[in-house]
Design a protein around this motif. Structure first.
Motif, mmCIF file in Angstrom:
data_model
loop_
_atom_site.group_PDB
_atom_site.id
_atom_site.type_symbol
_atom_site.label_atom_id
_atom_site.label_comp_id
_atom_site.label_asym_id
_atom_site.label_seq_id
_atom_site.Cartn_x
_atom_site.Cartn_y
_atom_site.Cartn_z
ATOM 1 N N GLN A 13 16.514 54.309 -3.349
ATOM 2 C CA GLN A 13 17.035 53.186 -2.570
ATOM 3 C C GLN A 13 18.458 52.858 -2.977
ATOM 4 O O GLN A 13 19.329 52.641 -2.126
ATOM 5 C CB GLN A 13 16.124 51.965 -2.756
ATOM 6 N N SER A 83 16.260 43.490 0.555
ATOM 7 C CA SER A 83 15.923 44.888 0.269
ATOM 8 C C SER A 83 14.735 44.973 -0.668
ATOM 9 O O SER A 83 14.659 44.248 -1.665
ATOM 10 C CB SER A 83 17.118 45.608 -0.362
ATOM 11 N N ASP A 84 13.809 45.866 -0.328
ATOM 12 C CA ASP A 84 12.786 46.259 -1.283
ATOM 13 C C ASP A 84 13.369 47.367 -2.163
ATOM 14 O O ASP A 84 14.460 47.874 -1.908
ATOM 15 C CB ASP A 84 11.542 46.765 -0.550
ATOM 16 N N ASN A 159 12.763 44.038 4.567
ATOM 17 C CA ASN A 159 13.549 45.264 4.457
ATOM 18 C C ASN A 159 14.213 45.647 5.766
ATOM 19 O O ASN A 159 15.096 46.509 5.789
ATOM 20 C CB ASN A 159 12.681 46.417 3.945
ATOM 21 N N TYR A 211 10.561 53.436 5.805
ATOM 22 C CA TYR A 211 9.714 52.429 5.170
ATOM 23 C C TYR A 211 8.571 53.141 4.444
ATOM 24 O O TYR A 211 7.640 53.595 5.058
ATOM 25 C CB TYR A 211 9.203 51.484 6.255
#
Length: 320
Positions: A13, A83-84, A159, A211
């Protein structure tokens, strides 16, 4: 980014942030007392990132909601992206969402679609919006962006969301405790901003991230439901009603918003509160409910602020 024990996936990420065609102005990370190497990974990333990275480390686990609150409170940019730590953003995500909010100045929130991926980040030929049976027409998208209507069926996950930093005072502090579980803080943010009249929601009908689905995540994308499963859910979830903890939290915040705030769509706050109060105070007798439910249907408040005629039917059939 609010993170807890994200060592396994966070590097992917973080690297996707560097790969953005429009780089972030900053990255704010709030670590919720992780016990793995999450903090070390973030610090190593901060040393090479082409933008400032600010890391806050909680001395104890504050819970999901309060961890996000801390991260949001420390953001300084004009648009805040949630954000995750386990997804991967596509290169155009920041640019596309910033452009949408520039083109629609009345929008307080932007939402995008997402590709659903497995634990190894292999795409599953599934889209988030399709999973939630959300397919907005261009006309509906324009009305939502202008704040003239809002569909409860729109998938709201942090997200996939960005919102205007100038409106932080409307949503902070987030309600105490993780009473929402999973993605409830995301829904609280979006509903509070929209129902306060401070702006609409612009829906970007394209996937801007992958995702990731895995056993350790706080929430997932779910999946299609058969007609039988849908009907079973209808009768099992009798109390899909405005006075659940999430709805109560939004209502309480709407009641206390500074009266001097200048909404883009005046009157929406009073209308939604009137509708939710009407549903909360429905009489026990079904016959006595009919005129109240009919009024809320005729004024389209069921369609604007609940889930439409289906919710009205539930309110008529199910008496506590």
């Amino acid at each position: 980014m609010a993170v807890y024990n994200g060592e396994r996936f966070i590097q992917e990420q973080l690297d996707s942030f560097i790969g953005q065609t429009r780089l972030p102005d900053e990255l704010v990370v709030s670590d919720n007392a992780s016990t793995d190497r999450t903090v070390e990974v973030v610090r190593e990333f901060a040393a090479r990132a082409p933008f400032p990275v600010r890391l806050s480390i909680n001395q104890r686990n504050l819970g999901v909601t309060k961890n996000f609150e801390r991260a949001i409170s420390e953001c300084t940019g004009d648009i805040i992206f949630l954000s995750d730590c386990d997804d991967v953003w596509y290169p155009a995500k920041v640019a596309a969402m910033e452009r949408a909010m520039t083109e629609w100045p009345a929008a307080a929130v932007a939402l995008c679609d997402a590709d659903v991926a497995n634990e190894e980040m292999g795409l599953l030929d599934r889209r988030l919006w399709k999973e939630f049976r959300f397919a907005p027409s261009p006309r509906l998208q324009r009305k939502m962006a202008a704040g003239k209507t809002f569909k409860r069926s729109v998938p709201i996950l942090g997200n996939c969301m960005a919102f205007r930093s100038a409106l932080k005072s409307i949503i902070l502090p987030l309600p105490d405790g993780d009473l929402f579980q999973t993605s409830g803080q995301d829904v609280f943010i979006a509903w509070t901003l929209v129902y306060s009249g401070m702006g609409g929601i612009i829906c970007i009908n394209r996937p801007l991230l992958a995702y990731r689905q895995h056993p350790g995540q706080a929430t997932g994308a779910g999946g299609h439901r058969s007609t039988a499963a849908f009907l079973a859910g209808f009768f099992a979830q009798r109390k899909e009603r405005s006075w659940t903890p999430l709805f109560a939290a939004v209502s309480e915040r709407l009641e206390t918003i500074d009266s001097h705030a200048r909404p883009i769509t005046p009157g929406i706050r009073s209308a939604v509160l009137r509708h939710w109060r009407a549903r909360r105070c429905l009489p026990a007798n079904r016959v006595s409910r009919i005129p109240i439910i009919a009024r809320e249907l005729l004024t389209l408040r069921y369609h604007r602020f609940s889930s439409g005629a289906l919710t009205a039917l539930k309110d008529l059939l199910f008496v506590e």
